[in-house]
Write an enzyme that holds these catalytic residues in place. Sequence first.
Site, PDB file in Angstrom:
ATOM      1  N   THR A 184       7.942 -12.235  19.205  1.00 34.87           N
ATOM      2  CA  THR A 184       6.486 -12.091  19.201  1.00 34.87           C
ATOM      3  C   THR A 184       5.967 -12.612  20.540  1.00 34.87           C
ATOM      4  O   THR A 184       6.558 -13.523  21.113  1.00 34.87           O
ATOM      5  CB  THR A 184       5.922 -12.941  18.043  1.00 34.87           C
ATOM      6  OG1 THR A 184       6.250 -12.278  16.835  1.00 34.87           O
ATOM      7  CG2 THR A 184       4.433 -13.147  18.122  1.00 34.87           C
ATOM      8  N   ARG A 212       3.596  -5.692   4.639  1.00 34.26           N
ATOM      9  CA  ARG A 212       3.541  -7.134   4.958  1.00 34.26           C
ATOM     10  C   ARG A 212       2.815  -7.388   6.292  1.00 34.26           C
ATOM     11  O   ARG A 212       3.058  -6.722   7.285  1.00 34.26           O
ATOM     12  CB  ARG A 212       4.984  -7.668   5.014  1.00 34.26           C
ATOM     13  CG  ARG A 212       5.095  -9.156   5.342  1.00 34.26           C
ATOM     14  CD  ARG A 212       5.346  -9.418   6.811  1.00 34.26           C
ATOM     15  NE  ARG A 212       5.579 -10.839   7.079  1.00 34.26           N
ATOM     16  CZ  ARG A 212       5.599 -11.370   8.298  1.00 34.26           C
ATOM     17  NH1 ARG A 212       5.404 -10.615   9.351  1.00 34.26           N
ATOM     18  NH2 ARG A 212       5.818 -12.654   8.459  1.00 34.26           N
ATOM     19  N   GLY A 214       1.887 -10.634   8.924  1.00 38.27           N
ATOM     20  CA  GLY A 214       2.212 -12.033   9.213  1.00 38.27           C
ATOM     21  C   GLY A 214       0.994 -12.811   9.680  1.00 38.27           C
ATOM     22  O   GLY A 214      -0.154 -12.417   9.459  1.00 38.27           O
ATOM     23  N   ASP A 215       1.267 -13.912  10.333  1.00 42.76           N
ATOM     24  CA  ASP A 215       0.185 -14.792  10.798  1.00 42.76           C
ATOM     25  C   ASP A 215      -0.474 -14.301  12.085  1.00 42.76           C
ATOM     26  O   ASP A 215      -1.642 -14.608  12.356  1.00 42.76           O
ATOM     27  CB  ASP A 215       0.733 -16.206  11.060  1.00 42.76           C
ATOM     28  CG  ASP A 215       1.810 -16.183  12.146  1.00 42.76           C
ATOM     29  OD1 ASP A 215       2.740 -15.352  12.037  1.00 42.76           O
ATOM     30  OD2 ASP A 215       1.721 -16.974  13.094  1.00 42.76           O
ATOM     31  N   THR A 235       3.919 -18.484  17.171  1.00 41.84           N
ATOM     32  CA  THR A 235       5.075 -17.643  16.879  1.00 41.84           C
ATOM     33  C   THR A 235       6.005 -18.397  15.944  1.00 41.84           C
ATOM     34  O   THR A 235       6.223 -19.587  16.117  1.00 41.84           O
ATOM     35  CB  THR A 235       5.821 -17.226  18.158  1.00 41.84           C
ATOM     36  OG1 THR A 235       7.029 -16.557  17.765  1.00 41.84           O
ATOM     37  CG2 THR A 235       6.165 -18.409  19.045  1.00 41.84           C
TER      38      THR A 235
HETATM   39  N1  ASP Z   1       4.921 -14.856  13.395  1.00 41.41           N
HETATM   40  C1  ASP Z   1       5.419 -13.500  13.389  1.00 41.41           C
HETATM   41  C2  ASP Z   1       5.340 -12.950  11.981  1.00 41.41           C
HETATM   42  O1  ASP Z   1       5.639 -13.669  11.048  1.00 41.41           O
HETATM   43  C3  ASP Z   1       6.826 -13.389  13.832  1.00 41.41           C
HETATM   44  C4  ASP Z   1       7.181 -14.103  15.093  1.00 41.41           C
HETATM   45  O2  ASP Z   1       6.466 -14.949  15.565  1.00 41.41           O
HETATM   46  O3  ASP Z   1       8.240 -13.779  15.651  1.00 41.41           O
HETATM   47  O4  ASP Z   1       5.039 -11.786  11.840  1.00 41.41           O
END
Ligand code: ASP
Length: 317
Positions: A184, A212, A214-215, A235
């Site tokens: 990310t 889904r 994510g954050d 991340t």
């Molecule tokens: N935080 C990101 C997610 O969960 C993934 C990542 O940071 O690599 O989608």
Amino acid sequence: MAFTLVIHGGAGNITPAIMDAQLEAEYTTGLKAALAAGASVLRAGGNAVDAITASVSVLEDNPLFNAGRGAVFTKKGLNEMDAAIMDGATLAAGAVAGVRNIKNPVKLAREVMLHSGHVFLSNEGAAEFALKRGVDMAPDDYFFDRSRYEQWVEIRDTDFTQLDHKGDNLKGGVVPNIGHKFGTVGAVACDMHGNVAAATSTGGMTNKQYGRIGDSPVIGAGTYANNKTCAVSCTGHGEFFLRAVVAYDISCLMEYKGCTLHEACNIVVKDKLVKMEGEGGLIAVNALGDYEFCFNSAGMYRGMCASDGRELVAFYG
Ligand code: ASP
């Protein structure tokens, strides 16, 4: 007046054991190119939002990172991307989730912030808005990356998801990452006018299902900016960052408890998240130009540069 620019390309099990000299050189070149793009905006007196858009776009264009070109594959073998941007001067924010064929999701998030009248658009609605705004699109094969495809093929017949940057945790249905690619991406900046901004962009997790999210695109979880406190881009394992409301928690610790940027980042990443077993990290900057790299994983692809000539690129803890 001074500026500071900080970027990341993902946190996780990044150790010398998974790298070699060539990969280190490739990551260094990729991170430096992203710093140069943002720094040229800031050096010319440009604003933090434009600088982080430029830096994140360069990282999205680089298939080494799990964002834009090189995004991971979903359960259905697609690339579905999430991104967000926030302007600390105005608290304006824009985000997109589950978007496909958008060349630079961060630019679409910026369009959402500036021109949609909304904050968060997803899937078909985001695509329709992208068309209306004339955002650059790219065909499926533009996003194809062989190594990420192979990661997905290994687990596509299971219910596991795989964090692109995770190496060793089997909890929560996450299988170990066997590839060398992590990432990310995100950027935060404090411009010459003392305004801060944050942006994050990701393909999410390999084999993710059910739409889904994510954050990363969730304002307050993976991305947040407020001139009064800080700008943060996260991340890590998104489910934990969502539940810990990481980016806003750091801002709140500064605003309501009077913590410094360093203290707030450490409380959240090295104590709160560790207790929840949430692995990952973040970058942060405040309106004085102080910055933090903070992670509880083995490493984080990261870099910074500032108007006084400081420049740094690093991977390991
Ligand atoms: N935080 C990101 C997610 O969960 C993934 C990542 O940071 O690599 O989608």
